[in-house]
Design a protein around this motif. Sequence first.
Motif, short mmCIF file in Angstrom:
data_model
loop_
_atom_site.label_atom_id
_atom_site.label_comp_id
_atom_site.label_asym_id
_atom_site.label_seq_id
_atom_site.Cartn_x
_atom_site.Cartn_y
_atom_site.Cartn_z
N ALA A 1 0.83 -1.21 0.00
CA ALA A 1 0.00 0.00 0.00
C ALA A 1 0.86 1.25 0.00
CB ALA A 1 -0.93 0.00 1.21
N ASP A 2 1.92 1.25 0.79
CA ASP A 2 2.82 2.41 0.84
C ASP A 2 3.45 2.68 -0.53
OD1 ASP A 2 2.19 2.77 3.50
OD2 ASP A 2 4.03 1.84 4.24
N VAL A 3 3.83 1.62 -1.23
CA VAL A 3 4.40 1.76 -2.58
C VAL A 3 3.34 2.33 -3.52
CG1 VAL A 3 5.26 0.49 -4.59
CG2 VAL A 3 6.19 0.01 -2.31
N TYR A 4 2.11 1.81 -3.44
CA TYR A 4 1.02 2.28 -4.29
C TYR A 4 0.77 3.78 -4.08
CZ TYR A 4 -3.67 2.74 -6.28
OH TYR A 4 -4.77 3.14 -7.01
N PHE A 5 0.73 4.19 -2.82
CA PHE A 5 0.42 5.59 -2.52
C PHE A 5 1.60 6.54 -2.68
CE2 PHE A 5 -3.25 3.68 -0.28
CZ PHE A 5 -4.24 4.38 -0.94
N ALA A 6 2.78 6.01 -2.89
CA ALA A 6 3.96 6.87 -3.04
C ALA A 6 3.79 7.86 -4.20
CB ALA A 6 5.22 6.03 -3.24
N GLU A 7 3.13 7.46 -5.26
CA GLU A 7 2.94 8.34 -6.42
C GLU A 7 1.45 8.58 -6.67
OE1 GLU A 7 5.50 8.30 -9.52
OE2 GLU A 7 7.17 7.59 -8.33
N HIS A 8 0.71 8.79 -5.61
CA HIS A 8 -0.74 8.96 -5.65
C HIS A 8 -1.06 10.36 -5.15
CE1 HIS A 8 -4.95 8.15 -4.50
NE2 HIS A 8 -4.88 7.04 -5.24
N LEU A 9 -2.18 10.92 -5.58
CA LEU A 9 -2.56 12.25 -5.08
C LEU A 9 -2.80 12.25 -3.57
CD1 LEU A 9 -4.96 13.52 -7.90
CD2 LEU A 9 -2.66 14.35 -7.34
N ASP A 10 -3.13 11.12 -3.01
CA ASP A 10 -3.34 11.01 -1.56
C ASP A 10 -2.08 10.57 -0.82
OD1 ASP A 10 -6.01 11.84 -1.11
OD2 ASP A 10 -6.73 9.98 -2.02
N SER A 11 -0.93 10.71 -1.44
CA SER A 11 0.33 10.25 -0.85
C SER A 11 0.58 10.86 0.53
CB SER A 11 1.49 10.57 -1.79
OG SER A 11 2.71 10.22 -1.19
N ALA A 12 0.49 12.16 0.64
CA ALA A 12 0.77 12.82 1.92
C ALA A 12 -0.26 12.41 2.96
CB ALA A 12 0.80 14.33 1.74
N PHE A 13 -1.51 12.35 2.57
CA PHE A 13 -2.57 11.94 3.50
C PHE A 13 -2.29 10.55 4.05
CE2 PHE A 13 -6.61 9.77 4.32
CZ PHE A 13 -7.15 10.61 5.28
N TRP A 14 -1.98 9.59 3.16
CA TRP A 14 -1.72 8.21 3.56
C TRP A 14 -0.49 8.11 4.46
CZ3 TRP A 14 -4.31 3.84 3.80
CH2 TRP A 14 -3.63 2.64 3.96
N SER A 15 0.58 8.74 4.06
CA SER A 15 1.83 8.61 4.84
C SER A 15 1.75 9.32 6.19
CB SER A 15 3.03 9.12 4.03
OG SER A 15 2.89 10.48 3.75
N ASP A 16 0.84 10.29 6.34
CA ASP A 16 0.67 10.97 7.62
C ASP A 16 -0.14 10.15 8.64
OD1 ASP A 16 2.15 13.14 6.80
OD2 ASP A 16 0.42 14.41 6.37
N LEU A 17 -0.81 9.11 8.17
CA LEU A 17 -1.58 8.26 9.08
C LEU A 17 -0.63 7.37 9.87
CD1 LEU A 17 -4.33 7.05 6.59
CD2 LEU A 17 -4.62 8.74 8.42
N ASP A 18 -0.98 7.09 11.13
CA ASP A 18 -0.12 6.18 11.89
C ASP A 18 -0.30 4.76 11.35
OD1 ASP A 18 -2.07 4.58 13.62
OD2 ASP A 18 -2.57 6.61 14.26
N GLU A 19 0.67 3.92 11.63
CA GLU A 19 0.69 2.56 11.08
C GLU A 19 -0.56 1.77 11.46
OE1 GLU A 19 3.31 -1.50 11.51
OE2 GLU A 19 4.40 0.41 11.54
N GLY A 20 -1.02 1.91 12.68
CA GLY A 20 -2.22 1.18 13.12
C GLY A 20 -3.45 1.53 12.30
N LYS A 21 -3.62 2.80 12.01
CA LYS A 21 -4.77 3.24 11.22
C LYS A 21 -4.66 2.75 9.78
CE LYS A 21 -7.74 6.58 11.89
NZ LYS A 21 -8.17 7.79 12.46
N ARG A 22 -3.45 2.76 9.21
CA ARG A 22 -3.27 2.26 7.85
C ARG A 22 -3.56 0.76 7.78
NH1 ARG A 22 2.46 3.73 6.19
NH2 ARG A 22 2.76 3.81 8.42
N ARG A 23 -3.07 0.00 8.77
CA ARG A 23 -3.34 -1.45 8.79
C ARG A 23 -4.83 -1.74 8.95
NH1 ARG A 23 1.11 -4.49 8.75
NH2 ARG A 23 3.06 -3.59 9.54
N ALA A 24 -5.49 -1.01 9.84
CA ALA A 24 -6.93 -1.21 10.05
C ALA A 24 -7.71 -0.88 8.78
CB ALA A 24 -7.41 -0.34 11.21
N ALA A 25 -7.33 0.20 8.10
CA ALA A 25 -8.01 0.58 6.86
C ALA A 25 -7.84 -0.49 5.80
CB ALA A 25 -7.49 1.93 6.36
N LEU A 26 -6.64 -1.03 5.68
CA LEU A 26 -6.39 -2.09 4.69
C LEU A 26 -7.21 -3.34 5.00
CD1 LEU A 26 -2.55 -1.77 4.12
CD2 LEU A 26 -4.36 -1.29 2.47
N THR A 27 -7.28 -3.71 6.28
CA THR A 27 -8.04 -4.90 6.68
C THR A 27 -9.52 -4.72 6.36
OG1 THR A 27 -6.46 -5.41 8.42
CG2 THR A 27 -8.66 -6.39 8.62
#
Length: 120
Positions: free
Chosen positions: A8-34
């Motif tokens: 997911a981090d690789v996907y969002f690296a060149e995405h318009l939501d890149s900064a939004f995604w990378s600013d989320l804490d790891e727990g929130k990113r994992r929960a969102a993916l699940t």
Amino acid sequence: MNVTLEEADVYFAEHLDSAFWSDLDEGKRRAALTMAERQIAAAAGSAVCKEAIFEQAVYLVRTHDMQSGGRVVTSQSLDGVGSQSFQYLAGQSGRYAGICPEAVRLLEAMPVGSLRLSRG
């Protein structure tokens, strides 16, 4: 399928939501993916694409509070001057209810699997 946070981090690296995604804490990113993986699998059956999961994950983080109350605007039309109507998530039904438009587009663009017949 079990997508990974690294994918997911690789996907969002060149995405318009890149900064939004990378600013989320790891727990929130994992929960969102699940959550996104479960929702996309339920909507698409066996035809799941990782990009649709990633798009749904960022959509979930952005809209989770509103979705919980059924208040996400899913369509909007302007009828003449000064008249506006909205359709909310609570009114959605069908296969892709609650799935973000970009994830739906990705799922619908997937090739249909081959049909396998067997006698038994």
